[in-house]
Design a protein around this motif. Sequence first.
Motif, PDB file in Angstrom:
ATOM      1  N   HIS A  25      39.662 -46.152 -26.180  1.00  0.00           N
ATOM      2  CA  HIS A  25      41.298 -45.709 -26.500  1.00  0.00           C
ATOM      3  C   HIS A  25      41.448 -44.187 -25.895  1.00  0.00           C
ATOM      4  O   HIS A  25      42.624 -43.985 -25.106  1.00  0.00           O
ATOM      5  N   ARG A  26      40.697 -43.380 -25.981  1.00  0.00           N
ATOM      6  CA  ARG A  26      40.880 -41.847 -25.624  1.00  0.00           C
ATOM      7  C   ARG A  26      40.965 -41.876 -24.253  1.00  0.00           C
ATOM      8  O   ARG A  26      41.677 -41.295 -23.448  1.00  0.00           O
ATOM      9  N   ILE A  27      40.017 -42.605 -23.492  1.00  0.00           N
ATOM     10  CA  ILE A  27      39.799 -42.931 -22.281  1.00  0.00           C
ATOM     11  C   ILE A  27      40.991 -43.135 -21.351  1.00  0.00           C
ATOM     12  O   ILE A  27      41.747 -42.659 -20.569  1.00  0.00           O
ATOM     13  N   ILE A  28      41.517 -44.471 -21.883  1.00  0.00           N
ATOM     14  CA  ILE A  28      42.882 -44.873 -21.464  1.00  0.00           C
ATOM     15  C   ILE A  28      43.794 -43.801 -21.679  1.00  0.00           C
ATOM     16  O   ILE A  28      44.703 -43.714 -20.793  1.00  0.00           O
ATOM     17  N   ALA A  29      43.864 -43.227 -22.929  1.00  0.00           N
ATOM     18  CA  ALA A  29      45.244 -42.241 -23.067  1.00  0.00           C
ATOM     19  C   ALA A  29      45.052 -41.051 -22.034  1.00  0.00           C
ATOM     20  O   ALA A  29      45.694 -40.421 -21.468  1.00  0.00           O
ATOM     21  N   GLU A  30      43.708 -40.697 -21.822  1.00  0.00           N
ATOM     22  CA  GLU A  30      43.687 -39.415 -20.906  1.00  0.00           C
ATOM     23  C   GLU A  30      44.114 -39.847 -19.511  1.00  0.00           C
ATOM     24  O   GLU A  30      44.619 -39.070 -18.911  1.00  0.00           O
ATOM     25  N   ILE A  31      43.653 -40.967 -19.057  1.00  0.00           N
ATOM     26  CA  ILE A  31      44.091 -41.223 -17.628  1.00  0.00           C
ATOM     27  C   ILE A  31      45.690 -41.275 -17.510  1.00  0.00           C
ATOM     28  O   ILE A  31      45.978 -40.887 -16.526  1.00  0.00           O
ATOM     29  N   ALA A  32      46.156 -41.987 -18.560  1.00  0.00           N
ATOM     30  CA  ALA A  32      47.559 -42.029 -18.559  1.00  0.00           C
ATOM     31  C   ALA A  32      48.227 -40.611 -18.551  1.00  0.00           C
ATOM     32  O   ALA A  32      49.190 -40.712 -17.903  1.00  0.00           O
ATOM     33  N   GLU A  33      47.761 -39.718 -19.256  1.00  0.00           N
ATOM     34  CA  GLU A  33      48.299 -38.605 -19.188  1.00  0.00           C
ATOM     35  C   GLU A  33      48.194 -37.732 -17.849  1.00  0.00           C
ATOM     36  O   GLU A  33      49.234 -37.009 -17.562  1.00  0.00           O
ATOM     37  N   ASN A  34      47.123 -38.246 -17.271  1.00  0.00           N
ATOM     38  CA  ASN A  34      46.900 -37.650 -15.892  1.00  0.00           C
ATOM     39  C   ASN A  34      47.933 -38.018 -14.895  1.00  0.00           C
ATOM     40  O   ASN A  34      48.021 -37.606 -13.777  1.00  0.00           O
ATOM     41  N   HIS A  35      48.424 -39.080 -15.313  1.00  0.00           N
ATOM     42  CA  HIS A  35      49.505 -39.766 -14.207  1.00  0.00           C
ATOM     43  C   HIS A  35      50.994 -39.710 -14.695  1.00  0.00           C
ATOM     44  O   HIS A  35      51.920 -40.505 -14.438  1.00  0.00           O
ATOM     45  N   LEU A  36      51.340 -38.987 -15.766  1.00  0.00           N
ATOM     46  CA  LEU A  36      52.641 -39.165 -16.372  1.00  0.00           C
ATOM     47  C   LEU A  36      53.385 -38.191 -15.190  1.00  0.00           C
ATOM     48  O   LEU A  36      53.242 -37.083 -14.798  1.00  0.00           O
ATOM     49  N   CYS A  37      54.774 -38.506 -15.066  1.00  0.00           N
ATOM     50  CA  CYS A  37      55.793 -37.686 -14.356  1.00  0.00           C
ATOM     51  C   CYS A  37      56.330 -36.687 -15.132  1.00  0.00           C
ATOM     52  O   CYS A  37      55.971 -36.458 -16.079  1.00  0.00           O
TER      53      CYS A  37
END
Length: 260
Positions: A25-37
């Motif tokens: 879950h932390r991997i997914i959240a970290e990747i998402a954060e890297n792609h936030l506008c």
Amino acid sequence: MYSKILMLLFVSSSLYSYAWGLTGHRIIAEIAENHLCGKARREIKKMMGKERLAYWANWPDFIKSDTTGVWKQASSWHYVNIDPQVDFKAFEQNLKMQAGPSLYTQINTLSAQIKDKKTSEKDRKIALIFLIHIMGDLAQPLHVGRAEDLGGNKIDVTYFGEKTNLHSVWDGKLVDSQKYSYTEYATLLDIRTKEEVKQIQSGTLEDWLYDSHKIANKIYAQTPNESKLSYDYQYKFNETMERQLLYGGLRLAKVLNDLF
């Protein structure tokens, strides 16, 4: 009550083994954060404070240990059980016919709560935390598995000689066997081009669920009850597992960017 339940975050993480597990879950959240506008990043910071998304990614699993009953209704939000379907049209029809709250219905419900200006600040934050988490659950194929075996929970296997079940193998054991921290794994996986990211983020929620459902069917076909799993299973499914972590993060980013 809210502050009391938040204290569960600080209970030893070794007590929990749900969904993708702590690392996934932390991997997914970290990747998402890297792609936030930029706008999404600013709005989320207003709601969540300085903590990164990964800090909150496992909270909806932590609260399963709450004994007050406050979160009892949320247990069905983490999955949607569905029998194998012949094609996308049949899958979508079956999905929309299911009664009661599920992973599918709750993603839409939480998104609407976050967008609604009438939702209180506290409830918007809780809705966002749940959305971060269950968008990760969506990418775990067995969370779009079958009711008869509870998404693989009733399929007994051994993993490197340890008795466990198929769901647990996909929740955490495959991920944790790689021995990366969540930040290391997120960095290693998040290497797609802008064009590839755009393609992964395309489609509807129903498309993404069907994507996981098809993978779940392959997992079921290749992991019968009493299977003995070790290096060969890692070799067979590690690429799929990593794909799902990456896709989960990129699609979570898409949902959050669209919301804000």
